[in-house]
Design a protein around this motif. Structure first.
Motif, mmCIF file in Angstrom:
data_model
loop_
_atom_site.group_PDB
_atom_site.id
_atom_site.type_symbol
_atom_site.label_atom_id
_atom_site.label_comp_id
_atom_site.label_asym_id
_atom_site.label_seq_id
_atom_site.Cartn_x
_atom_site.Cartn_y
_atom_site.Cartn_z
ATOM 1 N N SER A 21 0.447 -2.429 6.413
ATOM 2 C CA SER A 21 -0.635 -1.902 5.574
ATOM 3 C C SER A 21 -1.463 -0.916 6.373
ATOM 4 O O SER A 21 -1.667 -1.095 7.572
ATOM 5 C CB SER A 21 -1.538 -3.037 5.067
ATOM 6 N N TRP A 23 -5.142 1.100 6.316
ATOM 7 C CA TRP A 23 -6.485 1.205 5.762
ATOM 8 C C TRP A 23 -7.232 2.364 6.407
ATOM 9 O O TRP A 23 -7.169 2.551 7.625
ATOM 10 C CB TRP A 23 -7.278 -0.075 6.010
ATOM 11 N N TYR A 27 -10.689 2.203 2.084
ATOM 12 C CA TYR A 27 -9.599 2.626 1.210
ATOM 13 C C TYR A 27 -8.253 2.144 1.736
ATOM 14 O O TYR A 27 -7.868 2.422 2.873
ATOM 15 C CB TYR A 27 -9.585 4.152 1.076
ATOM 16 N N HIS A 28 -7.541 1.415 0.872
ATOM 17 C CA HIS A 28 -6.203 0.937 1.219
ATOM 18 C C HIS A 28 -5.225 2.063 0.925
ATOM 19 O O HIS A 28 -4.861 2.305 -0.222
ATOM 20 C CB HIS A 28 -5.864 -0.307 0.385
ATOM 21 N N ALA A 31 0.935 0.496 1.618
ATOM 22 C CA ALA A 31 1.521 -0.780 2.029
ATOM 23 C C ALA A 31 3.011 -0.714 1.756
ATOM 24 O O ALA A 31 3.440 -0.219 0.706
ATOM 25 C CB ALA A 31 0.887 -1.940 1.274
#
Length: 237
Positions: A21, A23, A27-28, A31
């Motif tokens: 993942s 980041w 804000y992601h 993934a």
């Protein structure tokens, strides 16, 4: 040698499952599994639409972890990527298996489109940073420019929109703006979730079907199928 994320950029790796993942502050960005296949429902929705439409030459504005580009390249699709930050490409290659043969241009998306007049049969807008998507990408002028860089027939414009909640009219307003350039615009969304992703599709969209997982990731495929199943076309409010 792997790139070292800059302050505010965090990479989380699960050694047990191989999931990665990325980041950027709150804000992601991305993934995916160990092969760079996304675990995000909206990415698989976009991938399904592009495959349904038979797109062979795709321009993407916004990199993140580059998972959609990786998935498309695995399927033999030619992809060109544009992002204002070189770090995004470094992270995509080092942590998300972005293929080395994908052309990556460090540039502002608007400036790139103005300079390069090559036409593509699909254009993807998925550009987010601090403060969300830059305002320049949510204007009639940008959509007009984007359309001018797409083939006249059979092309597809896809846009990722983050929706705060059911009362957020951002995706509906974007659809109305896009309809000034394209006759057909559709919205894939689901109610009941906050900070969710919706997908706007414009252009050759009449025959697009509800998306399914066509390239399951190594991890989280069951959960992904459930999440994608609740996404559906909805009317504009």
């Amino acid at each position: 040698m792997r790139s070292v994320p800059a302050p505010g950029h965090v990479i989380v790796q699960d050694n047990r499952t191989g999931k990665v993942s990325y980041w950027q502050k709150e804000y992601h960005q991305s993934a995916g599994d160990a092969d760079g296949v996304s675990t995000a429902d909206y990415i698989h929705a976009m991938y399904a639409f592009l495959r349904q439409a038979g797109c062979k030459n795709v321009l993407m504005i916004g990199c993140g972890g580059g998972t959609l580009a990786t998935m498309l390249r695995k399927s033999g699709v030619a992809v060109t990527m544009v992002d204002i930050h070189k770090l995004s490409f470094d992270i995509a290659r080092d942590y998300f298996s972005l293929p080395a043969d994908i052309p990556c241009h460090v540039a502002d998306g608007v400036d790139y489109l103005k300079k390069h007049k090559r036409r593509h049969d699909a254009l993807i807008l998925d550009a987010f940073g601090e403060g969300g998507m830059p305002a320049k990408f949510k204007t009639a002028a940008f959509f007009k420019l984007a359309k001018s860089r797409m083939t006249a027939r059979g092309s597809l414009f896809l846009m990722n929109v983050i929706v705060d909640g059911d009362e957020d009219r951002t995706p509906d307003n974007m659809v109305r703006l896009l309809r000034k350039q394209w006759n057909r615009v559709r919205l894939l969304d689901t109610d009941g979730w906050v900070d969710r992703n919706a997908v706007i599709a414009a252009g050759s969209v009449a025959k697009l079907r509800k998306p399914k997982v066509l390239m399951p990731p190594r991890t989280g495929a069951k959960k992904l199928r459930k999440e994608l199943a609740v996404l559906d076309w909805r009317p504009i409010r």
